[in-house]
Every structure is written in structure tokens, then in C-alpha cells.
Design a protein around this motif. Structure first.
Motif, PDB file in Angstrom:
ATOM      1  N   GLU A  29      15.184  43.175 -26.528  1.00  0.00           N
ATOM      2  CA  GLU A  29      13.718  43.279 -26.538  1.00  0.00           C
ATOM      3  C   GLU A  29      13.177  43.578 -25.146  1.00  0.00           C
ATOM      4  O   GLU A  29      12.239  44.372 -24.986  1.00  0.00           O
ATOM      5  N   LYS A  30      13.732  42.956 -24.124  1.00  0.00           N
ATOM      6  CA  LYS A  30      13.308  43.252 -22.756  1.00  0.00           C
ATOM      7  C   LYS A  30      13.653  44.694 -22.372  1.00  0.00           C
ATOM      8  O   LYS A  30      12.880  45.356 -21.669  1.00  0.00           O
ATOM      9  N   ARG A  87      13.789  47.185 -24.479  1.00  0.00           N
ATOM     10  CA  ARG A  87      12.829  48.034 -25.200  1.00  0.00           C
ATOM     11  C   ARG A  87      11.466  48.021 -24.526  1.00  0.00           C
ATOM     12  O   ARG A  87      10.779  49.056 -24.442  1.00  0.00           O
ATOM     13  N   GLU A  88      11.039  46.864 -24.012  1.00  0.00           N
ATOM     14  CA  GLU A  88       9.763  46.807 -23.300  1.00  0.00           C
ATOM     15  C   GLU A  88       9.788  47.637 -22.027  1.00  0.00           C
ATOM     16  O   GLU A  88       8.819  48.339 -21.710  1.00  0.00           O
ATOM     17  N   ALA A  89      10.871  47.579 -21.286  1.00  0.00           N
ATOM     18  CA  ALA A  89      10.971  48.388 -20.061  1.00  0.00           C
ATOM     19  C   ALA A  89      11.048  49.862 -20.375  1.00  0.00           C
ATOM     20  O   ALA A  89      10.521  50.694 -19.628  1.00  0.00           O
ATOM     21  N   GLY A 143       9.819  51.322 -23.141  1.00  0.00           N
ATOM     22  CA  GLY A 143       8.586  51.771 -23.773  1.00  0.00           C
ATOM     23  C   GLY A 143       8.769  52.347 -25.153  1.00  0.00           C
ATOM     24  O   GLY A 143       7.798  52.817 -25.750  1.00  0.00           O
ATOM     25  N   GLN A 144       9.975  52.318 -25.686  1.00  0.00           N
ATOM     26  CA  GLN A 144      10.240  52.872 -27.012  1.00  0.00           C
ATOM     27  C   GLN A 144      11.575  52.335 -27.508  1.00  0.00           C
ATOM     28  O   GLN A 144      12.347  51.739 -26.757  1.00  0.00           O
ATOM     29  N   ARG A 145      11.843  52.554 -28.797  1.00  0.00           N
ATOM     30  CA  ARG A 145      13.115  52.162 -29.368  1.00  0.00           C
ATOM     31  C   ARG A 145      14.140  53.283 -29.215  1.00  0.00           C
ATOM     32  O   ARG A 145      13.774  54.455 -29.098  1.00  0.00           O
TER      33      ARG A 145
END
Length: 538
Positions: A71-72, A74-76, A78-80
Motif C-alpha cells: 500500500e505504501k 502504491r501511494e508513492a 500514485g497508481q496500481r
């Protein structure tokens, strides 16, 4: 939990973690004294080498911890990361966490090396001698390397049916059926042809370099030393990447491509037959009716004319053609069949084009890598705006003046200024030369005034030219030589002949001779290439 992901790693994950690209996840221990495991997310760059995209220190490796880590990421990012090829070891932790955060991958594969190691460790379930265990191992290894999915399913069913009916292999057959027969899509070569992925040794090698190079092969107790070794490894990876982009690098993949090109020069050019010009070719096998099919791709996955993994003599990269052989289907290389087609038929590859996107991303990665550890502007002595000069533009053609004309055309004031500057420069040079000459004169005077050291007369021993040298004492090695094992007892990968023999034995076409009823000392009529030397065929 500690997640480490630099801007350069974010840019690298955005560039190399795209659809159809390999993404590997694995954890390692031994980097600190607190039992914190290091989990690494790794992608493969355009050179075929591993690029670590993120690191995570955690006190446990379960689905919850890996989910938070992804999850971290993906947050960095900005997309999956959609449509990736996920490569892990034989555990469900990484796959379940990936599906929860990134969605189901396009393909999920198990590392071939980890699967092979699991099979070797469970051969103790075979209640027989070493020869029977070696035969069972070679049979399932031959099943793994089959390229035809239909033949694989048929042979797999024959192996399970035969192994269950024998009391010596019933336990291993039960283990193999529960753990791997129902998940053939994860380990069989016939299910991963064309993906050019079959192991995660890039990740294993990265962890080995971290422990044995940057940690000097020692048990690091303090976490700060482990972090320092990790950042040193990452800085070295950034430097290697910049060298690969701007200077180029001779990697093992380029060496493999060159080796296969040399092998193609020894092949018969008559084996190549054109099925569809510039699109499809067949390459036969000497002494066999079978062959391989070489097809041209419709579009390249990159924008440039050639990617770094290319053959300079054939002028083709690994993405132009595909072959149904194992070498081309599992490895990032150009097989010898493609080299042979390029040398003999010279197909026109100018019609194959690549996409017109993602060109600026390479510059973004390099810029992020350079600014990660170095600030280039801090090393500049003078700001850029201080050395800029405005040059007026003229509408007409510029007059070209020679050096003599330019000097003569100077005004008297400009000439006087130039002469005075030249005189000052000459005076400074003469003063510096005078200082050096004074030092040289003092050195010469000191060397002349030094008293001469007395010499000790030594008697010269005259020995005959043919005098024999004193023989050196002879030493003998005390190391015990390892005992040679019998070939049938070693757990090695089966050869081509062994694979064909074992797979044919599953159909019952090979005569099986029991070891108990065979007199090997006096039997000279049995051909060893037409029998299976154990009690049952698997």
C-alpha cells in the motif's frame, strides 16, 4: 515497520513495473540481530538486470505486513501495477497481499529453483534406494521441461497413476499431487513459454551481494549498520545504472547472445525454410523430422530502433522474433534459431515499429538517480547567469576576419592594454621559474657536498655453470580425494536422452527389467539404452 523508497526507485518502478513486466517479491533474514526481515520489491530493467524498487524492514512476514508494504508503494507510485508477471517463492503470502493491493496479476509464477529444491528435499518420501529417488526426480524434472501442454497433461496423469500403484512411491505421489499437480500453471514450462521468466535469481543475487559484499559476510547486529549497507548498495546500483545508460555495459545477457550467434554459425543453413516472407520461418533439427518455428512480432515494446539486448551482427534485438524453443521462451536472449534465420534469410524488419510513448520517462529516472546522492549545482564555481553574454544578431552575413587582420585593426589604446597585460604575465612566469631554479641549485649543491659512503669489498663466489641446484623437499597433499559417485545415484538434471527415455517409459513403450530378476554380471544381450534400470517406470 520501516519502508524505504527513494524518488529514483519510484521512477524506476513506474518505468519497469508496467503491464507484462516481471515483478519479484521475496524476504531475507540475517541483516540484524532483532529478527527483522528485509522484504524487497524488484523489477527488471531494459538490460535484463534487477532494479530494487522498494525495501521493507518488518518483525514478521505475513499477509498483513506485506499488504501495508505494498500500500505504501502504491501511494508513492500514485497508481496500481496492473497486468504484471508476479514471481515469488512457494508461499501464498505475497500473492494474497498483491491481489489485495494491486489486483490479480496477469501471470503468477513460482521460481523454478525453489520448486526444484522442494522436490529434492521431499525425495525422502520415496521408500527406495538412491537410484529410485534419482529416477523419480529426473522424471518429474522431465515433466517440468515439456513445452507441449497437451503432452504434459497426459504424461502427468500417467506418472501419478503409476506412482500411486507402487508402495515405494505412494507417499511421494500423494505429496506431489496435493502440492504441485493441481497447480501446474505455476511451475510447468509449457505454461510460461513466451514470458521469458523462469526464476527470481535477480532477487537472490541482490540479497547475496548485500550480505557478502556490503556487510562483509558478517552477522550485523545493529540496525543502523544494516541501513548503511542497504543505502550503500542502492547508491552503487544508481551509479551502475547511469554507467549502463551513458557508457553501456557488457552484461551476461549480451555475452549469451554473442555465444548463441557463434553457435548458429556451426548450423546447416539448409535447415531454414521460409513459410511466410519476413514473417514466419521454420528451422529443422538435424536427424529429426521435428523443428522450431520462428515468427516476427507485429510491434515492439520499446520506442528505440534497438534495445540494449541486441546482436550487432544480425542487427536485431530480443523483441523482433519469437521462437517456440525453451531458450527463447524462458530467457531474455536471442536463440540460435533466430540468429540462423537472420544470417540466411535476412528478413526485412523495417516494418516492425514501436510505441511513441514513455520516451521522457528514461530521462526522469536518470535525473532522479543523479539528484539522489549528488547535487551537481553545488559543485559549480560560478552561477550560470554570471557567465551569460548577450550577442547581438545581424541580419546580413557575418564578416570573416583573419587573426592578423583582427590584431592590426585594434586601436592604439587596445594594443597598449594588451601589451601591458602580456608583460605582467611574462614577469609572473619569470619569477616562478626563478624560484624553481633556486631550489634546483640548492639540491645540486647538497648532493655534491654529501660524503661518499665507503664500499665493502665482497668476495665473488665463482660457481661452475653446470652446478646442480639443491633439490627442494617434496611435499604431498594430505587432503582426501572425494569418492566418485555412480552416475545413476546423483541428483542431476536429466539429459536429453534420459528425458526421452523416461517420458517414453510413462506410456509403457519401454521394457522394464526388474533389478531383482536381472543378472547384471552375465547378461550381455540387454541394450542399456532400451531399458529402465529400476523396478517400475515413473
Amino acid at each position: 515497520m520501516l519502508v524505504i523508497m527513494s524518488p529514483a526507485q519510484v521512477a524506476g518502478l513506474r518505468l519497469f513495473g508496467r503491464r507484462g513486466k516481471e515483478v519479484a517479491l521475496d524476504s531475507t533474514h540475517g541483516t540484524n540481530a532483532y529478527d527483522f526481515q528485509l522484504t524487497t520489491l524488484l523489477v527488471i530493467d531494459e538490460h535484463g538486470e534487477g532494479f530494487p524498487a522498494a525495501f521493507c524492514y518488518s518483525n514478521r512476514v505475513d499477509e498483513t505486513a506485506i499488504t501495508i508494504f505494498l500500500e505504501k508503494c502504491r501511494e508513492a507510485l500514485g497508481q496500481r501495477i496492473l497486468g504484471a508477471v508476479l514471481m515469488t517463492d512457494d508461499t501464498e503470502v505475497y500473492y494474497n497481499a498483491w491481489c489485495n493491493v494491486m489486483g490479480p496479476p496477469a501471470h503468477r509464477l513460482l521460481c523454478t529453483w525453489h520448486v526444484d529444491r522442494a522436490w529434492r528435499r521431499n525425495l525422502a518420501k520415496v521408500r527406495g534406494d538412491k537410484a529410485l529417488q534419482a529416477t523419480v526426480y529426473k522424471t518429474i524434472r522431465a515433466l517440468m521441461e515439456l513445452t507441449d501442454a497437451t503432452v504434459f497433461d497426459k504424461k502427468l496423469g500417467s506418472f501419478l497413476a503409476t506412482a500411486k500403484n507402487d508402495g515405494k512411491t505412494a507417499d511421494f505421489a500423494k505429496y506431489f499431487e496435493n502440492e504441485y499437480a493441481t497447480r501446474a500453471d505455476l511451475w510447468a514450462f509449457s505454461r510460461r513459454l513466451g514470458l521469458r521468466v523462469h526464476h527470481n535469481m535477480h532477487l537472490e543475487a541482490l540479497h547475496r551481494v548485500l550480505k557478502h559484499v556490503h556487510m562483509h559476510g558478517r552477522k550485523v547486529k545493529r540496525l543502523d549498520k544494516s541501513l548503511f549497507a542497504l543505502t550503500t548498495l542502492m547508491r552503487r546500483k544508481m551509479y551502475d545504472r547511469i554507467v549502463k545508460i551513458y557508457k553501456g555495459k557488457w552484461t551476461k545477457h549480451l555475452s549469451g547472445i554473442r555465444t548463441r550467434h557463434k553457435r548458429s554459425t556451426c548450423m546447416d543453413v539448409g535447415l531454414v525454410k521460409c513459410i511466410n516472407p519476413n514473417k514466419m520461418y521454420s528451422v529443422g533439427i538435424t536427424g529429426s523430422s521435428a523443428g522450431y518455428l520462428v515468427e516476427a512480432r507485429d510491434q515492439l515494446p520499446h520506442c528505440e530502433r534497438l534495445c540494449p539486448l541486441h546482436c550487432s551482427e544480425c542487427n536485431v534485438c530480443i523483441h523482433y522474433f519469437s521462437c517456440n524453443c525453451l531458450d527463447s521462451g524462458l530467457r531474455r536472449t536471442i536463440c540460435k534459431h533466430v540468429h540462423l534465420v537472420m544470417r540466411t534469410s535476412t528478413p526485412d524488419i523495417s516494418t516492425i515499429v514501436g510505441p511513441e510513448e514513455n520516451i521522457a520517462e528514461v530521462g526522469e529516472v536518470v535525473a532522479a538517480q543523479v539528484t539522489l546522492d549528488y547535487d551537481i549545482d553545488s559543485y559549480a564555481e560560478t552561477p550560470v547567469h554570471d557567465i551569460e553574454e548577450t550577442v547581438p544578431c545581424t541580419a546580413g552575413p557575418m564578416q570573416v576576419l583573419s587573426e592578423t587582420t583582427a590584431i592590426i585593426g585594434m586601436s592604439s589604446k587596445q594594443q597598449q592594454t594588451s601589451l601591458s597585460l602580456a608583460q605582467e604575465y611574462c614577469n609572473s612566469i619569470m619569477a616562478e621559474l626563478y624560484l624553481h631554479l633556486r631550489g634546483l641549485r640548492a639540491l645540486c649543491s647538497a648532493s655534491n657536498a654529501q660524503p661518499q659512503m665507503p664500499t665493502v669489498a665482497t668476495e665473488i663466489e665463482r660457481e661452475p655453470a653446470n652446478k646442480l641446484a639443491v633439490r627442494q623437499r617434496q611435499f604431498m597433499s594430505t587432503k582426501q580425494k572425494p569418492k566418485k559417485r555412480k552416475p545413476e545415484l546423483t541428483l542431476v538434471k536429466p539429459s536429453t536422452v534420459e528425458k526421452k527415455l523416461l517420458l517414453d517409459a510413462l506410456d509403457g513403450t519401454i521394457e522394464v527389467i526388474s533389478r531383482n530378476n536381472r543378472d547384471t554380471d552375465h547378461d550381455y544381450d540387454v541394450c542399456t539404452s532400451q531399458i529402465v534400470d529400476f523396478e517400475h517406470s515413473y
